[in-house]
Design an enzyme around this catalytic site. Structure first.
Site, PDB file in Angstrom:
ATOM      1  N   GLY A  79       1.927  -3.460  -9.265  1.00  0.00           N
ATOM      2  CA  GLY A  79       3.175  -2.731  -9.037  1.00  0.00           C
ATOM      3  C   GLY A  79       4.405  -3.551  -9.366  1.00  0.00           C
ATOM      4  O   GLY A  79       5.403  -3.514  -8.644  1.00  0.00           O
ATOM      5  N   ALA A  80       4.357  -4.270 -10.484  1.00  0.00           N
ATOM      6  CA  ALA A  80       5.392  -5.264 -10.773  1.00  0.00           C
ATOM      7  C   ALA A  80       6.466  -4.781 -11.737  1.00  0.00           C
ATOM      8  O   ALA A  80       7.245  -5.587 -12.235  1.00  0.00           O
ATOM      9  CB  ALA A  80       4.743  -6.530 -11.326  1.00  0.00           C
ATOM     10  N   ASN A  81       6.533  -3.488 -12.010  1.00  0.00           N
ATOM     11  CA  ASN A  81       7.559  -3.016 -12.946  1.00  0.00           C
ATOM     12  C   ASN A  81       8.877  -2.692 -12.258  1.00  0.00           C
ATOM     13  O   ASN A  81       9.892  -2.477 -12.914  1.00  0.00           O
ATOM     14  CB  ASN A  81       7.064  -1.789 -13.719  1.00  0.00           C
ATOM     15  CG  ASN A  81       6.809  -0.608 -12.814  1.00  0.00           C
ATOM     16  OD1 ASN A  81       5.931  -0.681 -11.951  1.00  0.00           O
ATOM     17  ND2 ASN A  81       7.550   0.482 -12.993  1.00  0.00           N
ATOM     18  N   THR A  82       8.875  -2.668 -10.923  1.00  0.00           N
ATOM     19  CA  THR A  82      10.093  -2.319 -10.205  1.00  0.00           C
ATOM     20  C   THR A  82      10.056  -2.920  -8.806  1.00  0.00           C
ATOM     21  O   THR A  82       9.019  -3.387  -8.329  1.00  0.00           O
ATOM     22  CB  THR A  82      10.259  -0.787 -10.102  1.00  0.00           C
ATOM     23  OG1 THR A  82      11.547  -0.479  -9.557  1.00  0.00           O
ATOM     24  CG2 THR A  82       9.191  -0.176  -9.212  1.00  0.00           C
ATOM     25  N   GLY A  83      11.196  -2.936  -8.129  1.00  0.00           N
ATOM     26  CA  GLY A  83      11.274  -3.293  -6.719  1.00  0.00           C
ATOM     27  C   GLY A  83      10.752  -4.665  -6.368  1.00  0.00           C
ATOM     28  O   GLY A  83      10.987  -5.665  -7.060  1.00  0.00           O
ATOM     29  N   GLY A  85       7.723  -5.920  -6.383  1.00  0.00           N
ATOM     30  CA  GLY A  85       6.791  -6.507  -7.339  1.00  0.00           C
ATOM     31  C   GLY A  85       7.506  -7.124  -8.519  1.00  0.00           C
ATOM     32  O   GLY A  85       7.124  -8.200  -9.014  1.00  0.00           O
ATOM     33  N   SER A 105       3.390  -4.076   5.983  1.00  0.00           N
ATOM     34  CA  SER A 105       4.673  -3.475   6.346  1.00  0.00           C
ATOM     35  C   SER A 105       4.803  -3.459   7.862  1.00  0.00           C
ATOM     36  O   SER A 105       3.797  -3.441   8.588  1.00  0.00           O
ATOM     37  CB  SER A 105       4.734  -2.034   5.813  1.00  0.00           C
ATOM     38  OG  SER A 105       5.775  -1.288   6.408  1.00  0.00           O
ATOM     39  N   TYR A 131       0.466   6.413   6.540  1.00  0.00           N
ATOM     40  CA  TYR A 131       1.021   5.176   5.993  1.00  0.00           C
ATOM     41  C   TYR A 131       0.717   4.005   6.921  1.00  0.00           C
ATOM     42  O   TYR A 131       0.298   2.928   6.468  1.00  0.00           O
ATOM     43  CB  TYR A 131       2.530   5.312   5.797  1.00  0.00           C
ATOM     44  CG  TYR A 131       3.193   4.070   5.249  1.00  0.00           C
ATOM     45  CD1 TYR A 131       2.975   3.668   3.939  1.00  0.00           C
ATOM     46  CD2 TYR A 131       4.039   3.294   6.042  1.00  0.00           C
ATOM     47  CE1 TYR A 131       3.585   2.525   3.426  1.00  0.00           C
ATOM     48  CE2 TYR A 131       4.654   2.158   5.545  1.00  0.00           C
ATOM     49  CZ  TYR A 131       4.425   1.772   4.235  1.00  0.00           C
ATOM     50  OH  TYR A 131       5.020   0.634   3.736  1.00  0.00           O
TER      51      TYR A 131
END
Length: 315
Positions: free
Chosen positions: A22-26, A28, A146, A172
Site C-alpha cells: 500500500g505504498a502509493n499513497t498516505g 505507505g 490501529s 475494522y
C-alpha cells in the site's frame, strides 16, 4: 537517540531490501519514501500499478513497483512468487496496506473485506515471503495496526466473516486486533531462529485517504476537527519507520505516537489492549488463518511460551 525520533534517526539502509504494501499513497508512501531516501532498495507493493509508478517517480533512490491485490489470494501468491524470483533476501516486510470502515462486501475469496485485506492478505504474504527474511540478520516484519483495535474489537470465531450481521466499526476493530495478535504469535515462533523479529506499529490519527469510508454521522465532525485531532501522513509513518529501523527495537514490541491518547506525536513504545496479548486466542487465530489462506509458515510453535512485552494477562 532523541526522544523526538524523526526520519533523521533512521540508520543507513544501503544494501537492504524493503517491501512496503500500500505504498502509493498516505502512510505507505511516506514509509517507502523515507526508506528509499536512506538508501534501501524499496518495492512498492500496490494494487494499482499505474499509481504505484507515479508514486515511485516522486521518490529518490532505488524504487520499483510490484502488483499486489491483498483482496485476492491468487494475486498474493503471484506477487510473492515474483518477489521471490527477484530477491534472494528481504530485510524488511512492512504490512501497511489496509481498508477502513468499508460497507459490507467480500474479497475475491469470500472473506469480509476488512478482515480479508488487513489480516488474511498480509498473513498469506508474510508466510510466502518469510523464508527470504529468515536467513537475514536484523530482518523485520512490521505490521501496521490501529487504535481501532480497542474499539468494539474481538475475534468473532463464530462469525469471522460477519455473515449474520455486519458492523463496519466492529469489523475494522477485529481486523486491527488480528494484526496485533498475528504479530505477537509470529514473534513467538520466530524467537528460536534469532534473526527475524516481528513488530507492530500504529499511526495514531493521521489525515489520509483511509478515512474516506467514515460513517456519514461522523464524517462532518471529523472534517471539522481534523486540524486538531490528526497529524500528517509523514508524522503518522514515523512509528512504522521506527519499528522497522531503530536498532533498539525488540521483537513483539508495539510503537505509536507519544502524545496524549496516542493520537499524535513522535513515536515511542506503547502497549496494546489486554485482550491482544491472550496467547490462546492468538494461536487459534493463527490456525484459522492457515486454514482460510492455505498458507503455512516455515516456523513452528516451539517457542509458544515465550513471554512478550505487555500487561499481565490472565487467560
Amino acid at each position: 537517540m532523541s526522544d523526538k525520533w524523526t526520519t533523521a534517526d533512521i540508520p543507513d539502509q544501503r544494501g537492504r531490501v524493503a517491501v512496503v504494501t500500500g505504498a502509493n499513497t498516505g502512510l505507505g508512501y511516506e514509509t517507502a519514501k523515507a526508506l528509499a531516501g536512506r538508501g534501501a532498495s524499496v518495492v512498492l507493493a500496490v494494487r494499482n500499478v499505474e499509481k504505484g509508478e507515479q508514486a515511485a517517480a516522486r521518490m529518490t533512490g532505488d524504487v520499483t513497483v510490484q502488483a499486489l491485490d491483498l483482496t485476492s489470494l491468487d494475486s498474493v501468491r503471484t506477487a510473492a512468487a515474483a518477489l521471490r524470483s527477484r530477491f534472494d533476501r528481504i530485510d524488511l516486510l512492512i504490512n501497511n496496506a489496509g481498508v477502513m470502515y468499508t460497507p459490507k462486501q467480500t474479497t475475491a475469496d469470500g472473506f469480509e473485506m476488512q478482515f480479508g485485506t488487513n489480516h488474511l492478505g498480509h498473513f498469506a504474504l508474510t508466510g510466502l515471503l518469510l523464508d527470504r527474511l529468515l536467513p537475514v540478520p536484523g530482518s523485520r516484519v512490521v505490521t501496521v495496526s490501529s487504535t481501532g483495535h480497542r474499539i468494539r474489537a474481538a475475534i468473532h470465531f463464530d462469525d469471522l466473516q460477519w455473515e449474520r450481521s455486519y458492523g463496519r466499526v466492529a469489523a475494522y476493530g477485529q481486523s486491527k486486533l488480528a494484526n496485533l495478535m498475528f504479530t505477537y504469535e509470529l514473534q513467538r515462533r520466530l524467537a528460536a531462529h534469532g534473526t527475524t523479529v516481528a513488530v507492530a506499529a500504529h499511526p495514531g490519527v493521521s489525515n489520509t485517504e483511509l478515512v474516506r469510508n467514515t460513517p456519514a454521522a461522523l464524517r462532518l465532525p471529523v472534517t471539522w476537527l481534523a486540524p486538531l485531532i490528526t497529524q500528517t501522513p509523514a508524522m503518522g509513518a514515523l512509528p512504522t519507520l521506527r519499528a522497522a529501523t531503530d536498532p533498539a527495537v525488540l521483537g513483539g514490541q508495539y510503537y505509536g505516537p507519544g502524545g496524549r491518547n496516542e493520537i499524535k506525536g513522535h513515536p515511542r513504545l506503547v502497549t496494546s489492549s489486554p485482550q491482544s496479548y491472550r496467547m490462546p486466542v492468538q494461536q487459534r487465530l493463527w490456525a484459522v488463518s492457515e486454514d482460510l489462506t492455505g498458507v503455512t509458515f516455515p516456523v513452528t510453535r516451539a517457542q509458544r511460551d515465550q513471554v512478550l512485552p505487555g500487561p499481565a494477562i490472565t487467560v
